[in-house]
Design an enzyme around this catalytic site. Sequence first.
Site, PDB file in Angstrom:
ATOM      1  N   SER A   5       4.020   2.100   8.452  1.00 15.72           N
ATOM      2  CA  SER A   5       3.741   1.177   7.352  1.00 15.72           C
ATOM      3  C   SER A   5       5.038   0.881   6.607  1.00 15.72           C
ATOM      4  CB  SER A   5       2.724   1.784   6.388  1.00 15.72           C
ATOM      5  OG  SER A   5       1.460   1.857   6.985  1.00 15.72           O
ATOM      6  N   ASP A  59       1.209  -7.793   2.288  1.00 14.02           N
ATOM      7  CA  ASP A  59       1.306  -6.355   2.020  1.00 14.02           C
ATOM      8  C   ASP A  59       2.769  -5.931   1.863  1.00 14.02           C
ATOM      9  OD1 ASP A  59       0.882  -3.661   1.777  1.00 14.02           O
ATOM     10  OD2 ASP A  59      -0.331  -3.449   3.577  1.00 14.02           O
ATOM     11  N   HIS A  93       0.822  -1.216   0.000  1.00 14.26           N
ATOM     12  CA  HIS A  93       0.000   0.000   0.000  1.00 14.26           C
ATOM     13  C   HIS A  93       0.854   1.265   0.000  1.00 14.26           C
ATOM     14  CE1 HIS A  93       0.203  -0.238   4.560  1.00 14.26           C
ATOM     15  NE2 HIS A  93       0.244   1.078   4.431  1.00 14.26           N
TER      16      HIS A  93
END
Length: 714
Positions: A645, A219, A83
């Site tokens: 992240s 991810d 992402h």
Amino acid sequence: MKFLRLLLLLLVFQVQAQQGGMWIPSLLKGMNETEMKNLGMKISAEDIYSVNKSSLKDAVPHFDGGCTAEVISDKGLILTNHHCGYDNIQSHSTVEKDYLTNGFWAYKMEEELPNKDLFVTFIIRIDDVTEKILAGVASLTSEADKQKRIKDNIAELSKTSPKESWQENSIKTFYDGNQYILFVTETFRDVRLVGAPPSSIGKFGSDTDNWVWPRHTGDFSLFRIYADKNNRPAAYSSDNVPYKPKYFFPISIQGLKENDFTMVLGFPGTTREYLPAVAVEQIVNTLNPAKIEVRDATLKVQNEFMRKDKAIKIQYAAKNSSISNAWKKWIGESKGLKKANAVEAKKQFEADFQKKVIAAGKQAEYGNLLADFEKNYTEINDYALARDVFTEVALRNTEILNLGYKLYQLEQIYNTRGEQSFNDRRNNLINGLGDFYKDYNTNIDQKVFEKTIEIYAKTYPKQFLPSTFENVNIVNLSNEIFTQSQLVTYEKVKVLLSGDSKTVLENLNKDKGFQLVKVMADNYLKTVLPKYDEINLRITATQRTYMKAILELSKKSDRIFPDANSTFRVTYGKIKGYKPNDGVIYEPFTYLDGVIEKYIPGDYEFDVPQKLIDLYNAKDYGNYGVKSKMPVAFIATNHTTGGNSGSPALDANGNLIGLNFDRVWEGTMSDIFYSPEICRNIMVDIRYVLFVIDKFAGADNLIKEMKIVAPKKK
């Protein structure tokens, strides 16, 4: 025996409690290093941060200003979340070459794809400069004058502090203005896409699984940093070569178990751990519900269109994901704050704080802080609500209003700075709008407009609401704007912005879309924002003094860490399950079995590539499986937030074991109130990453670059 059991329980509780916090890596020696050793860490604070030798910090760049990455080879290969790389993967995708759906893999360096404006930043050195920044501030009485002096001191020190010509100085504030730290950095701007799994792996579960556990999302994405022939930052060039890092992470596939030590390094964005109870009440009861309502309406419209049209799905993928991410986070944050009874916990902290103030004889200095908070947050309530509603409706979710606001700013630039500045901004705007309209769909935006304007008219505090929106017919207003405004297409906007400044401004003010934005913006900027800023400045000053008092009155053993502010931090904890609700206990690991269990053929969120199914059925996991199972993700008590992240998850020896990508839904409130009972960060198991690269993609060229620590032979 009973005494021994009690002692063991106390020791276990103490170790569990010594978690949470986002710590400055240059200041780990002492309490933090001792805590980390007690939790199981085998390396030293010097191994994490050093200016005299290579250390872990040298393998952790800030990725594109909003995420974190880790260097995993001596050729500048970096790993981050899918992402985090999503915008860049999308920018290279078309219906014919759909890298979002099918994935992308460069099997040799010549196939790696350059990315416009993508950059990564490394930390070179960290220095405390508090004394220099606060020089001359204490003698000033006005809060505005204090802020100006601090700003001037920061500008001067940033300019004069020693660094290499290709490096930059950046000074950040900590503890609400009670500490200032200088970061010397290097930024590389030639960063190329190397690999990305299909979204059915990298975004598996999509919005339904976002912010929740158990999770089964691979991810991750891969990029490579390029430098000039001197290994220094350089703009993209075919002559650039792979960056030679000072340090890169060994990758461990030795396996994980519950209660293992974990550590996460990265650039957490924003936390507000020291807000007073009255501020938390305002977030839960007023601000979050308003923002959630706007985004909920936007997402329902976008999702309906995206499910029906593949081209729209690609076109709106990044925007939809960004809107959804914060929407679901705010829902979980409110839920977690209520479950953890955070307001009452804050009130108890404040009662204890008042006792400390009295015991220290500091009533004159600190005795009125909590009363000041109560007064100012009550006064700012409606202004804060108006600010959030305007921002969500006009600037973040309704695209035609967002564009209109940029044109409104263009008019303001002409009024304040004149013709030349107007022309410069106008030209930049025209050149940049091509990308905006490439991913713009009028039909979607009109439906979003109707929903969000209805919320604006209903939720914006009545005392501020422009008369235009009193008893407004939303459908008629929508049709009028989307059939008559020039803002709906790139070609019409370019015509609208053609000519001299007088012509452009006259035409803008005749445009229906611009007229509406101007009414909303004038109201906000003249009626709401000045008073909001005035009250917020008082709150900022009170918060700074409150933080100063907390630091001053706390014991050395108290764990008072600075709020996140997108600077380099270390957090640590243990792999651990949790109990979110009565009768529900979550284990800390997930496996590929769970992916197959969730599999829905052709579904937008839960489809699975046939090759992954084949590998599962054959149990063909290579070196990465454990007892005929393929690990996918795990959770731990590390204190993370947005910006973490892509952060490396490390074991006790500093080996890479995964990468952070999310938090559990109930634990998103950790930005405001960390609870070791329910706050968990979610990480992709590095073995799943390697399995996808190796067995699924067949990119053994990448595997060969890495230093993999294999399981010890028994």
